[in-house]
Scaffold this motif. Structure first.
Motif, short mmCIF file in Angstrom:
data_model
loop_
_atom_site.label_atom_id
_atom_site.label_comp_id
_atom_site.label_asym_id
_atom_site.label_seq_id
_atom_site.Cartn_x
_atom_site.Cartn_y
_atom_site.Cartn_z
N GLU A 1 3.24 33.59 -32.05
CA GLU A 1 4.19 32.94 -32.55
C GLU A 1 5.08 34.53 -32.78
N LYS B 1 7.19 31.21 -29.57
CA LYS B 1 6.16 30.08 -29.85
C LYS B 1 5.15 29.54 -28.94
N SER C 1 -4.62 28.31 -22.86
CA SER C 1 -5.92 27.16 -22.58
C SER C 1 -6.47 27.43 -21.67
N SER D 1 0.94 29.10 -26.61
CA SER D 1 -0.58 29.37 -25.98
C SER D 1 -1.11 28.79 -25.23
N THR E 1 4.64 38.82 -24.67
CA THR E 1 3.88 38.67 -26.54
C THR E 1 3.87 40.15 -26.96
N LYS F 1 -2.82 32.21 -28.48
CA LYS F 1 -1.70 31.71 -29.64
C LYS F 1 -0.72 32.48 -30.02
N SER G 1 -8.70 27.23 -26.40
CA SER G 1 -7.88 28.08 -26.32
C SER G 1 -8.57 29.64 -26.08
#
Length: 164
Positions: A27, A58, A62, A60, A159, A25, A22
């Motif tokens: 939220e 939410k 990687s 992510s 973000t 991440k 990751s």
């Protein structure tokens, strides 16, 4: 013999899947607002010309390029500059994800690399799920994740957060 060969193939391919880690991440996201509306760029990406709000996000990213963003309630804000018929709705049929990385050029300089997904269905209520495997640059430093319009290269959310 076949089962031994299959076991060898599985064993050799297993580390490939285990290597993805990751990077980010999150939220929360920030809807384009205030000084980001229209003229201010973040990593060469303009904010939309009208303000947006987001209920929740939410997601992510990687190292293998898997990007997953679950967006809820990404709609035009209830602001006086937004036409009354657009307030509280999303007028885009699709949202796209964008990952912005600082990376290295072959001569050792820093460059911005922006990678955009295809479009994913979005409801008039501003709900969407963006799930895509993207090709990240070899070095992806300080990644920023955006939700873009499906029809133009302007961001609706990024973000971040804004305290009340």
């Amino acid at each position: 013999m076949k089962s031994l060969f299959l076991a060898a193939v599985v064993a050799l391919s297993a580390p490939v899947f285990a290597n993805a880690a990751s990077i980010v991440k999150f939220e929360t996201m920030y809807g384009v607002d205030g000084p980001f509306v229209g003229g201010t760029q973040i990593r060469n990406v303009l904010g939309d010309e009208l303000p947006w709000v987001i209920k929740s996000a939410k997601g992510s990213l990687s190292t293998d390029g898997m990007l997953d963003i679950k967006v809820r309630g990404l709609v035009f804000s209830n602001d006086e500059i937004v036409p009354p018929d657009k307030r509280g709705i999303n007028d885009e049929k699709e949202f796209r994800g964008l990952v912005s990385c600082l990376s290295e050029t072959h001569d050792g300089k820093v460059t911005t690399v922006n990678v955009v997904t295809k479009g994913f269905p979005a409801t008039t209520g501003g709900n969407s799920r963006i799930r895509a495997k993207i090709k990240l640059p070899k070095a992806c430093v300080a990644p920023i994740i955006f939700v873009l319009a499906g029809s133009e290269n302007k961001w609706f959310s990024v973000t971040g957060f804004e305290a009340e």
